[in-house]
Scaffold this motif. Structure first.
Motif, PDB file in Angstrom:
ATOM      1  N   GLU A  91       9.300   2.270   1.514  1.00  0.00           N
ATOM      2  CA  GLU A  91       9.160   3.339   0.642  1.00  0.00           C
ATOM      3  C   GLU A  91       8.483   2.900  -0.411  1.00  0.00           C
ATOM      4  OE1 GLU A  91      12.639   5.419   0.119  1.00  0.00           O
ATOM      5  OE2 GLU A  91      12.196   6.936   1.583  1.00  0.00           O
ATOM      6  N   TYR A  92       8.597   1.584  -0.953  1.00  0.00           N
ATOM      7  CA  TYR A  92       7.942   1.551  -2.077  1.00  0.00           C
ATOM      8  C   TYR A  92       6.475   1.298  -2.015  1.00  0.00           C
ATOM      9  CZ  TYR A  92       8.434  -3.567  -0.310  1.00  0.00           C
ATOM     10  OH  TYR A  92       8.283  -4.629   0.302  1.00  0.00           O
TER      11      TYR A  92
ATOM     12  N   GLU B 151       4.830   3.861  -0.295  1.00  0.00           N
ATOM     13  CA  GLU B 151       4.663   5.107  -0.646  1.00  0.00           C
ATOM     14  C   GLU B 151       4.688   5.410  -1.982  1.00  0.00           C
ATOM     15  OE1 GLU B 151       7.130   7.514   1.757  1.00  0.00           O
ATOM     16  OE2 GLU B 151       5.442   8.504   2.857  1.00  0.00           O
ATOM     17  N   ALA B 152       5.615   4.908  -2.603  1.00  0.00           N
ATOM     18  CA  ALA B 152       5.941   5.286  -3.885  1.00  0.00           C
ATOM     19  C   ALA B 152       4.660   4.805  -4.682  1.00  0.00           C
ATOM     20  CB  ALA B 152       6.982   4.517  -4.635  1.00  0.00           C
ATOM     21  N   ALA B 153       4.057   3.548  -4.469  1.00  0.00           N
ATOM     22  CA  ALA B 153       2.843   3.122  -5.035  1.00  0.00           C
ATOM     23  C   ALA B 153       1.585   3.923  -4.946  1.00  0.00           C
ATOM     24  CB  ALA B 153       2.422   1.830  -4.688  1.00  0.00           C
ATOM     25  N   ARG B 154       1.713   4.577  -3.649  1.00  0.00           N
ATOM     26  CA  ARG B 154       0.371   5.370  -3.483  1.00  0.00           C
ATOM     27  C   ARG B 154       0.629   6.744  -4.197  1.00  0.00           C
ATOM     28  NH1 ARG B 154       0.397   5.655   2.600  1.00  0.00           N
ATOM     29  NH2 ARG B 154       0.155   3.372   2.395  1.00  0.00           N
ATOM     30  N   VAL B 155       2.016   7.223  -4.225  1.00  0.00           N
ATOM     31  CA  VAL B 155       2.212   8.396  -5.151  1.00  0.00           C
ATOM     32  C   VAL B 155       1.602   8.116  -6.567  1.00  0.00           C
ATOM     33  CG1 VAL B 155       3.977  10.105  -6.018  1.00  0.00           C
ATOM     34  CG2 VAL B 155       3.898   9.156  -3.534  1.00  0.00           C
ATOM     35  N   SER B 156       2.102   6.994  -6.968  1.00  0.00           N
ATOM     36  CA  SER B 156       1.737   6.618  -8.333  1.00  0.00           C
ATOM     37  C   SER B 156       0.292   6.442  -8.470  1.00  0.00           C
ATOM     38  CB  SER B 156       2.299   5.401  -8.977  1.00  0.00           C
ATOM     39  OG  SER B 156       3.881   5.369  -8.507  1.00  0.00           O
TER      40      SER B 156
END
Lengths: 294, 324
Positions: free
Chosen positions: A185-186, A188-193
């Motif tokens: 998930e991190y 994905e989190a980086a991509r969202v950021s």
């Protein structure tokens, strides 16, 4: 205040390596491997500094040819009267250089390919993996010989050839290491950021999939040294009269019945070096295995 | 319905599997007003997390339209999407896997700031991170710690700090408390509520826990197998559930009073397969009130103002309370 913060951050950043070291040093055989590798590196450096290539290594001395080991020549002399001990010590430089630089080449190219394949998946992954399979289908020594034949015979080409031969191994290792990290998930989190793909690969995926690559590097050095010796034995490696261990084996081959020390010592040197790098690799693999962590 | 920050129209996502088409999200409509919270409720596998990821375009929708802040972002590609993503953030369910174990707290929180070039000087970034940490209730001494040194609640606070770092307008919370202890759940929910007030955030709050969403949402949408079966303002939904599935879910909420006897509507069987679903109502196989008419799929219709339900028998079942 902020200066202090940065300092704390710097000291914390090393914690992965220090944890690795803590696990590594518990393993006695791994420590023996490490010590031998360090000794070999020191020998290579000192031999390079203290010995003169033209005078001590390649100058022939026919009066003293093929002497058995004695107090004057601990490992005897070869068919041209050159001291085997001095040549074996000086030869460490070639093996280490070939091993390390060829692995650097294959690690750089292979890991990048593996990271890209693992991260993007799909067509790109298929393309990269299938082409590595094609390369793996060719026996490694044969492939290296082909590359040497194409580019000519020199130390650099030898490194390049061995480096290219081991690219597929690194690509596959890196890809396998990326796969479990990619779906975390991190990421994905980086991509969202709003972090870009390249930054994600190098700042999130690579650090989290480094362990198998580090192990592969250590094992790769051992393999590289071995392949270099193969090629030199076949007369394709470092050009004579350089005291490369494989070339020395090859040179002593004709005298193996009466003067077996000519082949024994360089062979022993290869064995010890490869063994110690393998011990190191095993130790690193165990140290990076999270199941062994307390 | 004055000023919607997000409108989702007929959003669909089908995944190809070797057994057929998996209808993860099947034509849902959502509207979220600015500064409000929409609760998206449903059991595991009903497509609520997929919906969240679709709205942020982490996955490409099969069909449908996503209108965010007046702009149709459905066909936005990388560059344009990066601009939009400054205003939309995501809080993940699992505070253990959503934080990079090799990064310190400050590195995690500062990531969006650095990625979007908001602040350049490292002292400015450090100030901002410290400020964010204070906002979400993290002690400054944790600045250089690693996530694995912290407990679940603190980790989720890191995730929240990262989400608000860009001062977004809209955050999707994907079960942000379901991995936490009950005592910590309340803290995190209060924090989210407080941030909403301070920063004027709009939330989509994805959860399987109706009791959580009750205190938190203005509107609630109940999802079942990729479809929205009922949508209403929170109060209305709790007072007047129309869909049998909603009734069953509500009856499962424990009431902390001694003399109240719990009357549960039990749902039979388990969620049916989302692969190649038939023509019938998605809930028909588990519904106690299923009749012949339910073999045709019901539409989501406005039953009373702002109260939408997708059930053929909503009118007949209106008076029925739990316990049947």
């Amino acid at each position: 205040m902020f200066k202090k913060k940065s300092k704390v951050r710097a000291s914390k950043k090393r914690s992965y390596m220090s944890e690795l070291w803590r696990n590594y040093k518990k393993n006695p055989s791994a420590m023996i491997g490490l010590i031998i590798v360090v000794v070999i590196i020191i020998i290579a450096i000192f031999a390079q500094i203290t010995l003169d290539y033209n005078q001590d290594i390649v100058q022939q001395n026919m009066k003293e040819r093929l002497q058995k080991p004695s107090s004057e020549h601990i490992m005897g002399t070869d068919q041209y009267g050159r001291d085997v001990l001095v040549r074996v010590l000086y030869g460490a430089k070639y093996s280490l250089a070939v091993g390390i630089i060829s692995v650097a080449i294959s690690c750089l190219i292979g890991s990048s390919l593996g990271l890209i394949a693992g991260y993007y998946g799909g067509v790109i992954e298929n393309l990269i993996l299938r082409s590595t399979e094609v390369f793996m289908g060719i026996p490694s020594v044969l492939l290296a010989i082909a590359i040497m034949a194409a580019f000519g015979q020199s130390l650099f080409v030898l490194m390049l050839a061995i480096g290219l031969v081991y690219v597929p191994m690194f690509a596959r290792t890196a890809r396998a290491a990326v796969l479990p990290v990619r779906d975390e998930e991190y990421i994905e989190a980086a991509r969202v950021s709003g972090v870009g793909d390249l930054k994600i690969i190098f700042s999130h995926i690579l650090p989290n999939s480094l362990s198998p690559i580090i192990v592969q590097v250590t094992m790769g050095v051992a393999n590289g040294i071995l392949t270099a010796s193969h090629l030199s034995f076949l007369g394709l490696g470092v050009p004579v009269p350089a005291p490369e261990w494989g070339a020395m084996l090859s040179g002593g081959r004709e005298f193996i019945r009466d003067y077996s020390f000519l082949t024994f010592y360089p062979g022993f040197a290869i064995m010890i070096t490869v063994l110690s790098f393998n011990l190191m690799g095993d130790g690193l693999r165990d140290a990076t295995d999270p199941k062994l962590k307390q | 319905m004055m000023d919607p920050i997000l409108e989702v129209k007929n959003l669909t996502k089908h995944f190809k599997t070797k057994y057929g088409l998996l209808h993860a999200v099947d034509g849902i409509d959502l509207t979220l007003e600015r500064g409000k919270t929409l609760g998206l409720v449903g059991e595991s596998g009903c497509g609520k997390s997929t919906t969240g990821r679709l709205i942020l375009k982490l996955i490409e929708p099969t069909t449908g339209q996503i209108i965010f802040d007046g702009k149709d972002i459905t066909n936005y590609k990388n560059r344009a999407m990066k601009e939009i993503r400054r205003d939309m953030m995501f809080i993940f369910q699992d505070p253990y896997s959503s934080l990079d174990p090799r990064k310190t707290v400050s590195q995690i929180i500062s990531e969006p700031i650095i990625a979007n070039n908001i602040l350049k000087k490292s002292s400015d970034i450090e100030d901002r991170v410290t400020e964010l940490m204070t906002t979400v209730g993290l002690a400054e001494r944790l600045y250089n710690t690693y996530p694995h040194e912290l407990d679940g609640g603190r980790r989720q606070r890191i995730g929240i700090a990262r989400a608000i770092a860009m001062e977004p307008k809209f955050i999707i919370c994907d079960e942000p408390v379901s991995a936490l202890d009950v005592s910590i759940q309340a803290q995190i929910l209060n924090l989210l509520k407080e941030l909403q007030r301070k920063l004027g955030l709009s939330y989509i709050f994805i959860t399987h826990d109706l009791s959580v969403v009750n205190h938190f949402s203005d509107d609630i949408a109940v999802m079942y197998l990729g479809k929205i079966v009922e949508r209403a303002p929170a109060e209305e939904l709790f007072l007047n559930p129309l869909h049998p599935y909603t009734k069953a879910l509500l009856s499962a909420i424990p009431v902390p009073e001694l003399d109240v006897k719990m009357e549960r509507i039990l749902i039979k069987g388990e969620i049916s397969s989302p692969i190649n679903p038939g023509e019938e109502c998605r809930f028909a196989k588990r519904c106690y009130f299923c009749q012949d008419i339910c073999m045709k799929e019901p539409k989501l219709l406005e039953y009373s103002p702002q109260h939408f339900v997708a059930c053929h028998r909503a009118e007949e079942l209106k008076g029925l309370e739990g316990g049947l």
